[in-house]
Design an enzyme around this catalytic site. Structure first.
Site, PDB file in Angstrom:
ATOM      1  N   GLY A  45       5.509  47.135 -11.830  1.00 21.10           N
ATOM      2  CA  GLY A  45       6.801  47.812 -11.815  1.00 21.10           C
ATOM      3  C   GLY A  45       6.890  48.764 -12.989  1.00 21.10           C
ATOM      4  CD  GLN A  50       8.824  50.125 -18.360  1.00 23.38           C
ATOM      5  OE1 GLN A  50       8.989  49.964 -17.166  1.00 23.38           O
ATOM      6  NE2 GLN A  50       7.925  49.423 -19.048  1.00 23.38           N
ATOM      7  CB  CYS A 100       7.192  44.611 -20.647  1.00 21.65           C
ATOM      8  SG  CYS A 100       8.097  46.161 -20.501  1.00 21.65           S
ATOM      9  CG  LEU A 101       3.255  48.475 -17.533  1.00 25.52           C
ATOM     10  CD1 LEU A 101       3.307  49.597 -16.507  1.00 25.52           C
ATOM     11  CD2 LEU A 101       1.823  48.012 -17.734  1.00 25.52           C
ATOM     12  CG  HIS A 142      10.533  42.924 -16.118  1.00 25.36           C
ATOM     13  ND1 HIS A 142      10.028  42.146 -17.132  1.00 25.36           N
ATOM     14  CD2 HIS A 142      10.220  44.204 -16.451  1.00 25.36           C
ATOM     15  CE1 HIS A 142       9.437  42.925 -18.034  1.00 25.36           C
ATOM     16  NE2 HIS A 142       9.535  44.184 -17.639  1.00 25.36           N
ATOM     17  CD  GLU A 143       9.944  47.087 -13.730  1.00 30.08           C
ATOM     18  OE1 GLU A 143      10.276  48.082 -14.404  1.00 30.08           O
ATOM     19  OE2 GLU A 143       9.011  46.338 -14.056  1.00 30.08           O
ATOM     20  CG  HIS A 146      12.585  48.198 -18.200  1.00 26.85           C
ATOM     21  ND1 HIS A 146      12.322  48.263 -19.543  1.00 26.85           N
ATOM     22  CD2 HIS A 146      11.557  47.503 -17.649  1.00 26.85           C
ATOM     23  CE1 HIS A 146      11.178  47.629 -19.794  1.00 26.85           C
ATOM     24  NE2 HIS A 146      10.696  47.152 -18.671  1.00 26.85           N
TER      25      HIS A 146
HETATM   26 NI    NI Z   1       8.943  46.068 -18.392  1.00 29.82          NI
END
Ligand code: NI
Length: 187
Positions: A45, A50, A100-101, A142-143, A146
């Site tokens: 995701g 991000q 998380c990226l 989670h997304e 963000h």
């Molecule tokens: Ni994340």
């Protein structure tokens, strides 16, 4: 085009994303770039903040994660969420080790509700209201966080947060092994 992923500590990750206007013709290309960026980083995701855009938009392809999940029948989960609104969360809270990226190399257990109902627009501006559970709900939660300026590390107990403080500081300074292109706020 692969875009740099914004690292922990950048203020854009703490902002609430703005609603996207239907006549914004930069969105289709942005969605394409976000998928490319997400796949390149081997994520499931990616949310617009991000990649430095404070917008209510995220993309998901949960396939790689659902592949290994015995309970999950439907392994396909590629979706675009524009201007989503979580309407309800239900069920028991359960723990899952999230990453998380924007916060590479840190993975921790996070408790979340098992089910959610979400209303959103897809890339064709078709409105949907759907209910998800298990891992699919987890990825969405989670997304969705963000675009509300929330990160999974916010949910950790105070002791855990203290233990991770140095590591998070190093991430924001770019003192990490990088597997994909990133942008560091304190470098
Ligand atoms: Ni994340």
């Amino acid at each position: 085009m692969i875009l740099p992923i914004v690292a922990y500590g950048d203020p854009v990750l703490r902002k609430e994303g703005k609603e996207i206007q239907k006549d914004d013709d930069s969105i289709p290309k942005l969605i394409e770039n976000m998928f490319e960026t997400m796949y390149n980083a081997q994520g499931v995701g990616l949310a617009a903040p991000q990649i430095g855009k404070s917008l209510r938009l995220f993309v998901i392809d949960g396939g790689p994660l659902l592949e290994d999940d015995e309970d999950e029948q439907d392994k396909e989960f590629k979706k675009v969420f524009i201007n989503p609104q979580i309407l309800d969360e239900q069920g028991d809270e359960w723990a899952f080790e999230e990453g998380c990226l924007s916060i590479p190399s840190i993975r921790e257990d996070v408790y979340r509700f098992d089910q959610l109902t979400i209303r959103y627009f897809d890339q064709d501006w078709k409105e949907h209201t759907e209910t998800y559970e298990g891992l699919k709900a987890r990825i969405i939660q989670h997304e969705y966080d963000h675009i509300e300026g929330v990160l999974f590390t916010d949910y950790l107990p105070p002791l855990k947060k203290r233990l991770l403080k140095r590591k998070l500081e190093n991430i924001s300074k770019g003192k990490i092994d990088m597997r994909y292109k990133m942008k560091f706020p304190k470098k």
